[in-house]
Design a protein around this motif. Structure first.
Motif, PDB file in Angstrom:
ATOM      1  N   GLU A  23     -19.873  -8.481 -29.640  1.00  0.00           N
ATOM      2  CA  GLU A  23     -19.435  -7.095 -29.813  1.00  0.00           C
ATOM      3  C   GLU A  23     -19.308  -6.377 -28.468  1.00  0.00           C
ATOM      4  OE1 GLU A  23     -18.318  -5.803 -32.701  1.00  0.00           O
ATOM      5  OE2 GLU A  23     -18.644  -7.837 -33.413  1.00  0.00           O
ATOM      6  N   VAL A  24     -20.223  -6.666 -27.557  1.00  0.00           N
ATOM      7  CA  VAL A  24     -20.163  -6.069 -26.228  1.00  0.00           C
ATOM      8  C   VAL A  24     -18.905  -6.548 -25.511  1.00  0.00           C
ATOM      9  CG1 VAL A  24     -21.290  -5.973 -23.965  1.00  0.00           C
ATOM     10  CG2 VAL A  24     -22.650  -5.753 -26.047  1.00  0.00           C
ATOM     11  N   VAL A  25     -18.622  -7.832 -25.589  1.00  0.00           N
ATOM     12  CA  VAL A  25     -17.424  -8.384 -24.956  1.00  0.00           C
ATOM     13  C   VAL A  25     -16.177  -7.750 -25.559  1.00  0.00           C
ATOM     14  CG1 VAL A  25     -16.029 -10.482 -24.682  1.00  0.00           C
ATOM     15  CG2 VAL A  25     -18.500 -10.546 -24.273  1.00  0.00           C
ATOM     16  N   LYS A  26     -16.142  -7.646 -26.875  1.00  0.00           N
ATOM     17  CA  LYS A  26     -14.993  -7.049 -27.555  1.00  0.00           C
ATOM     18  C   LYS A  26     -14.762  -5.611 -27.073  1.00  0.00           C
ATOM     19  CE  LYS A  26     -15.140  -7.551 -31.980  1.00  0.00           C
ATOM     20  NZ  LYS A  26     -15.312  -7.365 -33.440  1.00  0.00           N
ATOM     21  N   TYR A  27     -15.846  -4.854 -26.940  1.00  0.00           N
ATOM     22  CA  TYR A  27     -15.741  -3.467 -26.480  1.00  0.00           C
ATOM     23  C   TYR A  27     -15.175  -3.400 -25.064  1.00  0.00           C
ATOM     24  CZ  TYR A  27     -16.942   1.053 -24.642  1.00  0.00           C
ATOM     25  OH  TYR A  27     -16.867   2.268 -24.028  1.00  0.00           O
ATOM     26  N   PHE A  28     -15.718  -4.207 -24.148  1.00  0.00           N
ATOM     27  CA  PHE A  28     -15.263  -4.137 -22.764  1.00  0.00           C
ATOM     28  C   PHE A  28     -13.854  -4.698 -22.577  1.00  0.00           C
ATOM     29  CE2 PHE A  28     -19.700  -3.244 -21.826  1.00  0.00           C
ATOM     30  CZ  PHE A  28     -19.550  -2.206 -20.909  1.00  0.00           C
ATOM     31  N   GLU A  29     -13.363  -5.462 -23.529  1.00  0.00           N
ATOM     32  CA  GLU A  29     -11.981  -5.941 -23.470  1.00  0.00           C
ATOM     33  C   GLU A  29     -11.006  -4.946 -24.090  1.00  0.00           C
ATOM     34  OE1 GLU A  29     -12.169  -9.812 -25.262  1.00  0.00           O
ATOM     35  OE2 GLU A  29     -12.719 -10.762 -23.355  1.00  0.00           O
ATOM     36  N   SER A  30     -11.528  -3.949 -24.813  1.00  0.00           N
ATOM     37  CA  SER A  30     -10.669  -2.943 -25.441  1.00  0.00           C
ATOM     38  C   SER A  30     -10.185  -1.938 -24.398  1.00  0.00           C
ATOM     39  CB  SER A  30     -11.432  -2.187 -26.543  1.00  0.00           C
ATOM     40  OG  SER A  30     -12.388  -1.300 -25.957  1.00  0.00           O
ATOM     41  N   GLY A  33     -12.935   0.608 -23.676  1.00  0.00           N
ATOM     42  CA  GLY A  33     -13.987   0.019 -22.854  1.00  0.00           C
ATOM     43  C   GLY A  33     -13.562  -0.130 -21.410  1.00  0.00           C
ATOM     44  N   LYS A  34     -12.327  -0.576 -21.186  1.00  0.00           N
ATOM     45  CA  LYS A  34     -11.818  -0.711 -19.815  1.00  0.00           C
ATOM     46  C   LYS A  34     -11.747   0.649 -19.128  1.00  0.00           C
ATOM     47  CE  LYS A  34      -9.057  -4.811 -20.777  1.00  0.00           C
ATOM     48  NZ  LYS A  34      -7.703  -5.328 -20.924  1.00  0.00           N
ATOM     49  N   PHE A  37     -15.326   1.933 -18.408  1.00  0.00           N
ATOM     50  CA  PHE A  37     -15.934   1.168 -17.324  1.00  0.00           C
ATOM     51  C   PHE A  37     -15.347   1.595 -15.987  1.00  0.00           C
ATOM     52  CE2 PHE A  37     -16.084  -2.622 -14.551  1.00  0.00           C
ATOM     53  CZ  PHE A  37     -17.448  -2.693 -14.388  1.00  0.00           C
ATOM     54  N   ALA A  38     -14.044   1.795 -15.933  1.00  0.00           N
ATOM     55  CA  ALA A  38     -13.401   2.240 -14.690  1.00  0.00           C
ATOM     56  C   ALA A  38     -13.936   3.613 -14.272  1.00  0.00           C
ATOM     57  CB  ALA A  38     -11.888   2.280 -14.858  1.00  0.00           C
ATOM     58  N   GLU A  39     -14.130   4.508 -15.234  1.00  0.00           N
ATOM     59  CA  GLU A  39     -14.690   5.829 -14.929  1.00  0.00           C
ATOM     60  C   GLU A  39     -16.119   5.694 -14.406  1.00  0.00           C
ATOM     61  OE1 GLU A  39     -14.324   8.023 -18.569  1.00  0.00           O
ATOM     62  OE2 GLU A  39     -12.139   8.122 -18.426  1.00  0.00           O
ATOM     63  N   TRP A  40     -16.919   4.871 -15.032  1.00  0.00           N
ATOM     64  CA  TRP A  40     -18.298   4.658 -14.600  1.00  0.00           C
ATOM     65  C   TRP A  40     -18.334   4.084 -13.182  1.00  0.00           C
ATOM     66  CZ3 TRP A  40     -20.691   0.047 -13.242  1.00  0.00           C
ATOM     67  CH2 TRP A  40     -22.060   0.135 -13.028  1.00  0.00           C
ATOM     68  N   ARG A  41     -17.453   3.103 -12.944  1.00  0.00           N
ATOM     69  CA  ARG A  41     -17.422   2.465 -11.621  1.00  0.00           C
ATOM     70  C   ARG A  41     -17.020   3.455 -10.539  1.00  0.00           C
ATOM     71  NH1 ARG A  41     -14.610  -3.220 -11.433  1.00  0.00           N
ATOM     72  NH2 ARG A  41     -12.947  -2.288 -10.253  1.00  0.00           N
TER      73      ARG A  41
END
Length: 51
Positions: A23-30, A33-34, A37-41
Motif C-alpha cells: 500500500e505504501v508503494v502504491k501510494y508513492f507511485e500515485s 504521492g509523487k 513527496f516532491a513538496e516534502w523534499r
C-alpha cells in the motif's frame, strides 16, 4: 507518569510490514504521492540550506 516500554516481537513487525508495504508503494507511485513527496523534499532542502 512513567514511560512504559512495550516489546514487539520481530515476527509481528515483519508481518505488519509485509501487509503495509504494497500500500505504501502504491501510494508513492500515485500522482498524489509523487506530488506530496516532491513538496516534502523541497521543504527538507530549504531547511537544510537555512541551517
Amino acid at each position: 507518569m512513567k514511560n512504559k516500554t512495550v516489546t514487539i516481537p520481530d515476527e509481528a513487525i515483519h508481518r505488519l510490514a509485509r501487509c503495509l508495504l504494497p500500500e505504501v508503494v502504491k501510494y508513492f507511485e500515485s500522482e498524489q504521492g509523487k506530488r506530496e513527496f516532491a513538496e516534502w523534499r523541497a521543504k527538507q532542502r530549504k531547511s537544510a540550506e537555512a541551517a
